[in-house]
Design a protein around this motif. Structure first.
Motif, short mmCIF file in Angstrom:
data_model
loop_
_atom_site.label_atom_id
_atom_site.label_comp_id
_atom_site.label_asym_id
_atom_site.label_seq_id
_atom_site.Cartn_x
_atom_site.Cartn_y
_atom_site.Cartn_z
N ALA A 1 0.82 -1.21 0.00
CA ALA A 1 0.00 0.00 0.00
C ALA A 1 0.86 1.26 0.00
O ALA A 1 0.48 2.28 -0.58
N GLU A 2 2.02 1.19 0.64
CA GLU A 2 2.94 2.34 0.66
C GLU A 2 3.48 2.62 -0.74
O GLU A 2 3.58 3.77 -1.17
N LEU A 3 3.83 1.56 -1.47
CA LEU A 3 4.41 1.73 -2.81
C LEU A 3 3.38 2.26 -3.80
O LEU A 3 3.74 2.99 -4.73
N GLN A 4 2.10 1.88 -3.62
CA GLN A 4 1.05 2.43 -4.47
C GLN A 4 -0.27 2.48 -3.70
O GLN A 4 -1.00 1.49 -3.64
N PRO A 5 -0.58 3.63 -3.08
CA PRO A 5 -1.88 3.77 -2.42
C PRO A 5 -3.02 3.70 -3.44
O PRO A 5 -2.85 4.04 -4.61
N GLY A 6 -4.17 3.23 -2.96
CA GLY A 6 -5.37 3.23 -3.80
C GLY A 6 -5.57 2.01 -4.64
O GLY A 6 -6.46 1.97 -5.49
N PRO B 1 -5.62 12.34 -19.02
CA PRO B 1 -5.09 13.67 -18.68
C PRO B 1 -4.39 13.68 -17.33
O PRO B 1 -4.62 12.78 -16.49
N PRO B 2 -3.56 14.70 -17.08
CA PRO B 2 -2.95 14.85 -15.75
C PRO B 2 -4.04 14.89 -14.68
O PRO B 2 -5.11 15.46 -14.87
N GLY B 3 -3.76 14.27 -13.54
CA GLY B 3 -4.73 14.23 -12.47
C GLY B 3 -5.65 13.03 -12.50
O GLY B 3 -6.50 12.87 -11.62
N ALA B 4 -5.48 12.15 -13.50
CA ALA B 4 -6.35 10.97 -13.58
C ALA B 4 -6.16 10.04 -12.39
O ALA B 4 -7.10 9.38 -11.95
N PHE B 5 -4.92 9.98 -11.88
CA PHE B 5 -4.64 9.17 -10.70
C PHE B 5 -3.24 9.54 -10.20
O PHE B 5 -2.36 9.88 -11.00
N ASP B 6 -3.04 9.46 -8.89
CA ASP B 6 -1.72 9.75 -8.32
C ASP B 6 -0.88 8.47 -8.38
O ASP B 6 -0.72 7.74 -7.41
N LEU B 7 -0.34 8.24 -9.56
CA LEU B 7 0.46 7.05 -9.80
C LEU B 7 1.89 7.31 -9.34
O LEU B 7 2.53 8.26 -9.79
N LYS B 8 2.40 6.46 -8.46
CA LYS B 8 3.72 6.69 -7.86
C LYS B 8 4.86 6.16 -8.72
O LYS B 8 5.99 6.63 -8.63
N ARG B 9 4.57 5.18 -9.52
CA ARG B 9 5.60 4.53 -10.35
C ARG B 9 4.89 3.67 -11.38
O ARG B 9 3.66 3.54 -11.34
N GLN B 10 5.63 3.08 -12.30
CA GLN B 10 4.99 2.22 -13.29
C GLN B 10 4.46 0.96 -12.61
O GLN B 10 5.17 0.27 -11.88
N LEU B 11 3.18 0.68 -12.87
CA LEU B 11 2.54 -0.53 -12.38
C LEU B 11 2.45 -1.55 -13.51
O LEU B 11 2.08 -1.19 -14.63
N ILE B 12 2.78 -2.80 -13.21
CA ILE B 12 2.79 -3.86 -14.20
C ILE B 12 1.75 -4.91 -13.81
O ILE B 12 1.82 -5.49 -12.72
N PHE B 13 0.80 -5.12 -14.70
CA PHE B 13 -0.22 -6.14 -14.49
C PHE B 13 0.11 -7.31 -15.42
O PHE B 13 -0.47 -7.47 -16.50
N PHE C 1 -8.82 -2.01 -11.19
CA PHE C 1 -7.61 -2.21 -10.41
C PHE C 1 -7.29 -1.00 -9.52
O PHE C 1 -6.70 -1.15 -8.45
N LEU C 2 -7.64 0.20 -10.01
CA LEU C 2 -7.43 1.45 -9.26
C LEU C 2 -8.79 2.16 -9.19
O LEU C 2 -9.13 2.95 -10.08
N PRO C 3 -9.58 1.88 -8.17
CA PRO C 3 -10.95 2.37 -8.15
C PRO C 3 -11.10 3.89 -8.26
O PRO C 3 -12.14 4.38 -8.70
#
Length: 416
Positions: free
Chosen positions: A177-182, A283-295, A339-341
């Motif tokens: 959760a720390e590495l990617q909240p939400g 657009p910017p602001g769509a989500f506070d993504l901390k780093r690249q997420l790989i599914f 995956f990111l509600p």
């Protein structure tokens, strides 16, 4: 004997051609880059922005062969082939099956590991020389899993990476959760790779690197190359308007279009096809993504860019002529929203690009058998940005008559 090189033409202004031009010009060569569209206007324009130096596992593997039948039944799944394209793809699939055998897969991993070591060394040095360090993010990546069984299914790949000296951390609970909240609670674990990097925005990164190449003397010409001509006095490119440009060396960096250029002048038949990649940039602001997420189990990634959030990936093997299937963009975006509600999915721009793919996930690097003055540098699949500086260094070595910085036998053009 190979002629000395002073005038060099590079066909293709994607990221591999740009990095190659920069490295050659730094060595004092007179370089002209020719492209029909512009600087990074095609496949390098919309990629996932990853400098994926830890991505040493080839697509061809026994695991993929087990998964492929299920995936292929889903036209919007992680790996897709349209039924009408299967006959044309059959030779590629045969080579893919051979490349998935354990001995061949191990050889591909070893070659890819060497390429990635060189890629990271050369890219970070080139970024520094070009004054572009602010365009690289050092946030790492986070690969996500929905079950402990899925975690276990990836264990062999992580063991191989560990043997290659790649650092990673398996995470759960509060650390996840720390590495990617939400994140959706469906994700029970993840693997954090701290050395993974991304660029601020792929086309802007490529254009900034081109500006460095121009400062070193590179010249760009917007034109369509329709063919090659070989002669005792030197090679030349033929343009669509009927004119020709001669050079001491020609480097083919035309990505998925490369074999269309060389097939008329060589006996080589390189099994190049396309991993057609789709994405949506929100657009910017769509989500506070901390780093690249790989599914990984779904075949796509999400990347934070200075221009917004990019959701894309997957593999559709479909050549250059089939029309795009943008339903794949929508399918990935729908999954991402689950995956990111908190993800805002409106206002996105869809895109499709042609990633030049070879069955063993390795590029072609080397000379045309009929004329050593024509060098080939293409076929990096989804790793073009990642490996671009390594490709440039190896081509610069070959142009200068030096031993390549790494053993490139595994990438020789005639290996198929």
């Amino acid at each position: 004997m190979t002629r000395p090189a002073n005038r060099i033409i590079i066909v293709g202004a994607g990221i591999v051609g740009i990095a190659t031009a920069a490295l050659l010009c730094e060595q004092g060569y007179a370089v002209t880059v020719i492209d029909r569209s512009g600087i990074a206007e095609e496949t390098s324009k919309g990629n996932a922005a990853a400098l994926a130096f830890s991505d040493i596992m080839p697509l061809a593997s026994p695991k993929i062969l087990l998964k492929a039948p299920k995936w292929l039944l889903d036209p919007l799944g992680p790996l897709s082939i349209r039924p009408s394209y299967l006959p044309r793809l059959a030779p590629w699939l045969w080579q893919f099956w051979k490349a998935s055998q354990p001995a061949r897969q191990q050889a591909s991993i070893e070659m890819q590991s060497a390429l990635m070591w060189l890629a990271e060394t050369e890219m970070m040095a080139l970024v520094d020389r070009a004054g572009m360090t602010h365009r690289v993010r050092h946030d790492g990546s986070l690969e996500l899993y929905e079950s402990e069984a899925e975690v276990r299914s990836h264990s062999v790949g992580w063991q191989r990476r560990e043997l290659a000296g790649i650092a990673f951390e398996h995470v759960r609970g509060a650390r996840l959760a720390e590495l990617q909240p939400g994140l959706s609670p469906r994700f029970v674990a993840g693997t954090f790779v701290p050395g993974w990097k991304t660029v601020s925005e792929p086309q802007r990164f490529a254009q900034a690197l081109w500006a460095h190449a121009e400062r070193c003397g590179a010249v760009f010409e917007k034109a369509e190359v329709s063919g090659l001509e070989l002669s005792e006095t030197g090679p030349s490119v033929r343009l669509a308007d009927g004119t020709t440009h001669a050079a001491d060396r020609i480097v083919i960096c035309a990505g998925s279009w490369s074999t269309r250029l060389i097939n008329k002048v060589t006996r080589l038949r390189i099994p190049l096809d396309t991993e057609r990649g789709y994405n949506t940039t929100l657009p910017p602001g769509a989500f506070d993504l901390k780093r690249q997420l790989i599914f990984g189990n779904h075949g796509f990634v999400m990347t934070p860019l200075e221009t917004g959030v990019r959701v894309g990936g997957a593999v559709e093997l479909g050549g250059l002529d089939l029309p795009p299937n943008y339903a794949r963009c929508k399918a990935m975006l729908d999954k991402a929203a689950g995956f990111l509600p908190g993800l805002k999915t409106t206002g996105g721009v869809e895109w499709m690009g042609y990633r030049p793919s070879l069955p063993d996930s390795l590029p072609v690097i080397g000379a045309l058998p009929e004329d050593p003055s024509v060098l080939l540098a293409f076929g990096n699949g989804h790793l073009g940005l990642t490996q671009s500086a390594a490709m440039g260094r190896l081509i610069t070595d070959l142009v200068g008559g030096k031993p390549p910085s790494i053993d490139i036998a595994g990438c020789r053009p005639d290996r198929f």
